[in-house]
Scaffold this motif. Structure first.
Motif, mmCIF file in Angstrom:
data_model
loop_
_atom_site.group_PDB
_atom_site.id
_atom_site.type_symbol
_atom_site.label_atom_id
_atom_site.label_comp_id
_atom_site.label_asym_id
_atom_site.label_seq_id
_atom_site.Cartn_x
_atom_site.Cartn_y
_atom_site.Cartn_z
ATOM 1 N N ILE A 1 0.710 -1.113 0.048
ATOM 2 C CA ILE A 1 0.032 -0.055 -0.002
ATOM 3 C C ILE A 1 0.781 1.141 0.004
ATOM 4 N N THR A 2 2.035 1.292 0.974
ATOM 5 C CA THR A 2 2.770 2.469 0.801
ATOM 6 C C THR A 2 3.341 2.665 -0.554
ATOM 7 N N SER B 1 3.689 5.654 -5.564
ATOM 8 C CA SER B 1 3.796 5.833 -7.033
ATOM 9 C C SER B 1 2.838 6.688 -7.379
ATOM 10 N N LEU B 2 1.654 6.472 -6.891
ATOM 11 C CA LEU B 2 0.348 7.785 -7.151
ATOM 12 C C LEU B 2 1.070 9.031 -7.152
ATOM 13 N N ARG B 3 1.611 9.240 -5.997
ATOM 14 C CA ARG B 3 2.176 10.859 -5.721
ATOM 15 C C ARG B 3 3.166 11.180 -6.937
ATOM 16 N N ALA C 1 3.275 9.760 -9.893
ATOM 17 C CA ALA C 1 2.499 10.095 -11.195
ATOM 18 C C ALA C 1 1.649 11.641 -11.122
ATOM 19 N N ALA C 2 1.200 11.784 -10.237
ATOM 20 C CA ALA C 2 0.279 12.955 -9.958
ATOM 21 C C ALA C 2 1.220 14.315 -10.134
ATOM 22 N N GLU C 3 2.556 14.317 -9.604
ATOM 23 C CA GLU C 3 3.484 15.245 -9.856
ATOM 24 C C GLU C 3 3.941 15.342 -11.222
ATOM 25 N N ARG C 4 4.177 14.232 -12.159
ATOM 26 C CA ARG C 4 4.404 14.159 -13.303
ATOM 27 C C ARG C 4 3.506 14.759 -14.260
#
Length: 84
Positions: free
Chosen positions: A27-28, A33-35, A37-40
């Motif tokens: 989960i961590t 990974s989501l973070r 991807a959002a920054e990118r």
């Protein structure tokens, strides 16, 4: 000491703790990974916005160049008519 380690790694408690630790780690890593991807995606959106602004400015410059007087006489005529 070896018997204690063998007992602990073979116990149900250790297996349960290991499963929960693996779930927590998964989960961590997913959230990290989501973070990223959002920054990118944010950087790409900012780059697109900047490119759109630059294109709009260039379009305005081209339109202004198309409306410019072609020679000195046309410039003088526009100044006389007050259209400049």
């Amino acid at each position: 000491m070896g018997a204690l380690i063998t007992w602990f790694t073979g116990s149900r408690f250790a297996l349960t703790v290991g499963k929960w630790a693996a779930i927590a780690l998964t989960i961590t890593l997913f959230l990290l990974s989501l973070r990223r991807a959002a920054e990118r995606a944010g950087r790409l959106a900012e780059r697109l916005e900047n490119a759109e602004k630059a294109n709009e400015i260039q379009r305005q410059m081209l339109e202004a160049a198309a409306r410019r007087p072609h020679d000195h006489n046309e410039l003088a005529q526009r100044l006389r008519d007050g259209r400049f």
